[in-house]
Design an enzyme around this catalytic site. Structure first.
Site, short mmCIF file in Angstrom:
data_model
loop_
_atom_site.label_atom_id
_atom_site.label_comp_id
_atom_site.label_asym_id
_atom_site.label_seq_id
_atom_site.Cartn_x
_atom_site.Cartn_y
_atom_site.Cartn_z
N GLN A 135 4.44 4.25 2.99
CA GLN A 135 3.98 3.04 1.96
C GLN A 135 4.75 1.74 2.93
O GLN A 135 5.61 1.92 3.65
CB GLN A 135 4.65 2.98 0.59
CG GLN A 135 6.04 3.09 0.38
CD GLN A 135 6.48 3.09 -0.94
OE1 GLN A 135 5.98 4.28 -1.68
NE2 GLN A 135 7.08 2.32 -1.71
N ASP A 141 -9.88 6.54 13.65
CA ASP A 141 -9.97 6.39 12.12
C ASP A 141 -10.18 5.00 11.79
O ASP A 141 -9.69 4.56 10.98
CB ASP A 141 -8.78 6.95 11.26
CG ASP A 141 -8.98 7.14 10.16
OD1 ASP A 141 -10.01 7.46 9.46
OD2 ASP A 141 -7.95 7.30 9.03
N LYS A 201 6.43 -0.42 7.54
CA LYS A 201 5.73 1.10 7.20
C LYS A 201 6.76 1.83 7.16
O LYS A 201 7.27 2.37 8.02
CB LYS A 201 4.72 1.28 8.34
CG LYS A 201 4.15 2.65 7.72
CD LYS A 201 2.87 2.96 8.95
CE LYS A 201 2.11 4.35 8.44
NZ LYS A 201 1.01 4.43 9.35
N ALA A 260 0.92 -1.29 -0.13
CA ALA A 260 -0.10 0.12 -0.05
C ALA A 260 1.03 1.26 -0.09
O ALA A 260 2.00 1.26 0.49
CB ALA A 260 -0.99 0.04 1.19
N ILE A 299 1.97 9.68 3.69
CA ILE A 299 2.93 9.67 4.55
C ILE A 299 3.83 8.49 4.51
O ILE A 299 5.36 8.79 4.53
CB ILE A 299 2.61 9.54 6.15
CG1 ILE A 299 1.45 10.83 6.29
CG2 ILE A 299 3.62 9.88 7.08
CD1 ILE A 299 2.24 12.21 6.21
#
Length: 547
Positions: A126, A282, A141, A120, A124
Site C-alpha cells: 500500500q 501493465d 510503497k 492506495a 502486495i
C-alpha cells in the site's frame, strides 16, 4: 502427494476449502486422490472468484495468466484481465513498523511527515504520501507485513499442483511445471522492491530520449535510492489523477489534447517494444496519471517484459502482416517466433489464419480492433498446439490496455494508421541505421572487397573442377536411417534364400542318394536351416516390424 500437503498445512487446508466451496469438480477429484484426467477449468466467473478468495498470490497468478492468450480462451482472458484483490488497507501501526525496520536510521531523521492514511492499497503493498527532511514530496510503497511466509507456502502448493497436472497431456503440451517456475520467479522478483526500482530507473532512462514523441510530456517517477529497500520503495510524488478520470488542463481544446495523449502513449509503447526491447507490461488505466501540469505519468513498473533483437524483428514483421491481413506470412512468422518440438501442419495453420483474417477484409482500418485481432492470432496458434513465448503474451496484453485507453480518449483512434509511419521509420533505420552516410560507405567497402576477391575465388573453383580435385560433401537428413533399413532387409532376404537352399539341398540329397551314406549330410543341412530360420524369425519378432 497433494492430499498429504493439504493435511500437513493449515494454509493449504484453507486453499482446499476455497476450491471445494466453489465446486471445481476436477480439483475435488485431485484432492481426494481420484483419477487424473484432463483438467476441466471452472467457468471464467468461478475461476476469478476462486483466485480472489485465495488471496494476493493467486490474484497475481490470475493476472499473469491473463497475459497468456496462447493458454486460455478469450472469455477467460477477459475475466482475468480485470482481476484485483479485495484487500483492505493494513493498520498504520503495522505499516509504520515495516518502515522503521526498512530504513537504516530513525524514521524521524529521514521523513519530516508521513500521512498515515493510505493513498492506495493492493495485494502486495500500500502507498502513503510523505515529506523528506529536505522538503521533497515522496510516495512510499510499503510491503504488507507477514506476506513472505504465505507467498512461499502458496508457491510450494502451486508447484505441487503443476507436478500433478504435468502428468496429463495438457500439462505436457504446455509444460506447466516450467510455467509454475516462471510464475514463482516473477512473484519473488515483484516482492523485491529494489528490483522494481531498477526497472523504473531503466524505463525512465529509455523514455527520456525519443525521436517519436516529446520526452518532456511523459514522466516516470524518480527513485530515491538512499531510502529504498526490498520492502520499502521511495519515489518522487507526482500530483495528478487517473488519466481517464482527470479534468484536462486545456478544456477549450480537450478533444485534440486527448488525441495527442493517445498518440503519445502509442508511440512511447512502440519505442519500448521495437527499439528498447524493454517495456512496461501493465499500462492499464490505473497506472496512467494525468498530472496537474498537463504531462502524463507512467506508474507501477513492477511488471515488465523483455524482447531480444531477433524477437523484436519477427514481432515487427508479424504486426505488419496482421495489419496487412496476410495469413500466409502470419503463419510463417508465428513458427519463427515459437518453433515447436512437434511437427506443425503449416497448411492448417495458414487456413486457420485465413479464416480468421477473412472476417476483417471488408472493414476499413479504423474499424479494426487491433488488440483483439492480435489476441485471436495467438489463440489460433494455441489451437494448433504452438507454445507462444510468455513475453509475447505480455506484449499482447499491453497493446490491449493501451488501445482500450486510446479509444476511450479518442473514439476515432485508428491503431493501424498510427503505427504505419512508425513501422516505416523502423524499417528505414534497420536498413540504413541512424547514420546513413557511414552505412553507405561501409556497403561500398564491402562491395569493393567482394569485387577484388570474387575473380580469385572463381579461378580456384574452375581450377579444382578441371583438375578433378573438387570434393562434394552432401548431407541428406535421415539417409543413414534409410540405408540401415535397406541393409537390414537385404540381409534378411539373403538369410531366407540360404535357409530355403539348405532345405531344398537336404531334400534332394535324401531323395536321390543311398540313405546310409549321406543321411548325416541331410541331417546337418536340416539342422543348419532350422537354426538359421529360427534366428531369422526371432530377429523379425524383436524388431516389431512383423506387419
Amino acid at each position: 502427494m497433494l492430499s498429504q500437503l493439504v493435511q500437513t498445512s493449515s494454509r493449504q487446508g484453507e486453499i482446499a476449502e476455497v476450491v471445494l466451496r466453489h465446486g471445481w469438480d476436477y480439483m475435488r477429484r485431485l484432492l481426494s486422490g481420484g483419477k487424473l484426467d484432463e483438467p476441466k477449468l471452472p467457468t471464467p466467473a468461478v475461476l476469478r472468484n476462486i483466485l480472489v478468495d485465495l488471496g494476493p498470490v493467486y490474484v497475481k497468478l490470475g493476472q499473469l495468466l491473463s497475459t497468456r492468450p496462447d493458454l486460455l480462451p478469450p472469455d477467460y482472458i477477459e475475466a482475468l484481465s480485470t482481476l484485483q484483490a479485495k484487500v483492505p488497507p493494513v493498520e498504520w501501526a503495522e505499516i509504520e513498523a515495516v518502515i522503521r525496520e526498512s530504513v537504516s536510521c530513525p524514521v524521524e531523521d529521514v521523513f519530516l511527515a508521513i500521512n498515515p492514511e493510505p493513498v492506495a492499497a493492493g495485494s502486495i503493498a500500500q502507498t502513503h504520501r510523505a515529506t523528506l527532511k529536505d522538503g521533497r514530496e515522496v510516495a512510499l510503497k510499503v510491503q504488507r507485513p507477514g506476506l513472505l511466509p504465505v507467498v512461499e507456502q502458496d508457491i510450494a502448493l502451486i508447484r505441487a499442483i503443476a507436478s500433478l497436472v504435468a502428468q496429463t497431456e495438457f500439462g505436457k503440451l504446455y509444460d506447466v511445471v516450467t510455467l509454475a517456475e516462471e510464475f514463482s520467479q516473477a512473484l519473488r522478483a515483484e516482492l523485491r522492491f529494489t528490483q522494481e526500482a531498477t526497472y523504473t530507473d531503466q524505463l525512465r532512462t529509455n523514455l527520456g530520449r525519443s525521436r517519436w514523441f516529446d520526452p518532456a510530456q511523459l514522466v516516470v517517477p524518480q527513485i530515491i535510492w538512499e531510502h529504498t529497500t526490498d520492502q520499502l520503495l521511495v519515489m518522487e510524488w507526482l500530483d495528478g489523477k487517473p488519466l481517464l478520470l482527470a479534468e484536462f488542463a486545456h478544456a477549450e481544446d480537450e478533444r485534440s489534447e486527448k488525441r495527442a495523449i493517445a498518440n503519445l502513449l502509442l508511440r512511447a509503447f512502440f519505442q519500448q517494444v521495437c527499439l528498447d526491447g524493454f517495456f512496461h507490461a501493465d499500462p492499464h488505466p490505473g497506472n496512467l496519471f494525468y498530472l496537474s501540469d498537463g504531462r502524463v505519468a507512467l506508474l507501477d513498473c513492477g511488471m515488465v517484459g523483455r524482447l531480444d533483437p531477433r524477437t523484436q524483428d519477427i514481432l515487427l514483421e508479424l504486426i505488419l502482416a496482421i495489419v496487412s491481413l496476410d495469413a500466409q506470412r502470419c503463419a510463417q512468422l508465428t513458427l519463427q517466433l515459437a518453433p515447436s518440438e512437434e511437427p506443425i501442419n503449416l497448411t492448417r495453420l495458414e487456413t486457420d489464419y485465413e479464416r480468421l483474417l477473412r472476417q476483417y477484409y471488408s472493414l476499413n482500418l479504423g474499424q479494426i480492433n487491433f488488440s483483439l485481432l492480435f489476441y485471436e492470432v495467438l489463440q489460433a496458434a494455441r489451437k494448433n498446439k504452438i507454445r507462444v513465448p510468455g513475453n509475447l503474451g505480455l506484449c499482447a496484453k499491453a497493446i490491449a490496455n493501451l488501445e482500450g485507453v486510446a479509444r476511450t480518449l479518442d473514439p476515432e483512434f485508428n491503431f493501424s494508421e498510427q503505427i504505419r509511419p512508425l513501422m516505416t521509420d523502423l524499417f528505414r533505420r534497420k536498413l540504413v541505421g541512424d547514420a546513413p552516410l557511414p552505412a553507405f560507405l561501409r556497403t561500398l567497402l564491402d562491395v569493393k572487397n567482394l569485387s577484388l576477391q570474387s575473380p580469385r575465388q572463381v579461378e580456384l573453383l574452375l581450377d579444382r573442377v578441371t583438375s578433378e580435385t573438387l570434393n562434394w560433401n552432401l548431407t541428406v537428413r535421415e539417409l543413414d536411417t534409410l540405408r540401415r533399413t535397406v541393409d537390414s532387409s537385404a540381409n534378411r532376404l539373403s538369410f531366407s534364400i540360404v535357409v530355403g537352399a539348405l532345405i531344398m539341398g537336404a531334400a534332394i540329397i535324401t531323395a536321390n542318394a543311398p540313405v546310409s551314406r549321406v543321411v548325416w549330410i541331410s541331417e546337418a543341412l536340416f539342422a543348419a536351416a532350422s537354426i538359421l530360420g529360427l534366428w531369422l524369425i526371432i530377429s523379425i519378432l524383436r524388431s516389431g516390424r512383423l506387419r
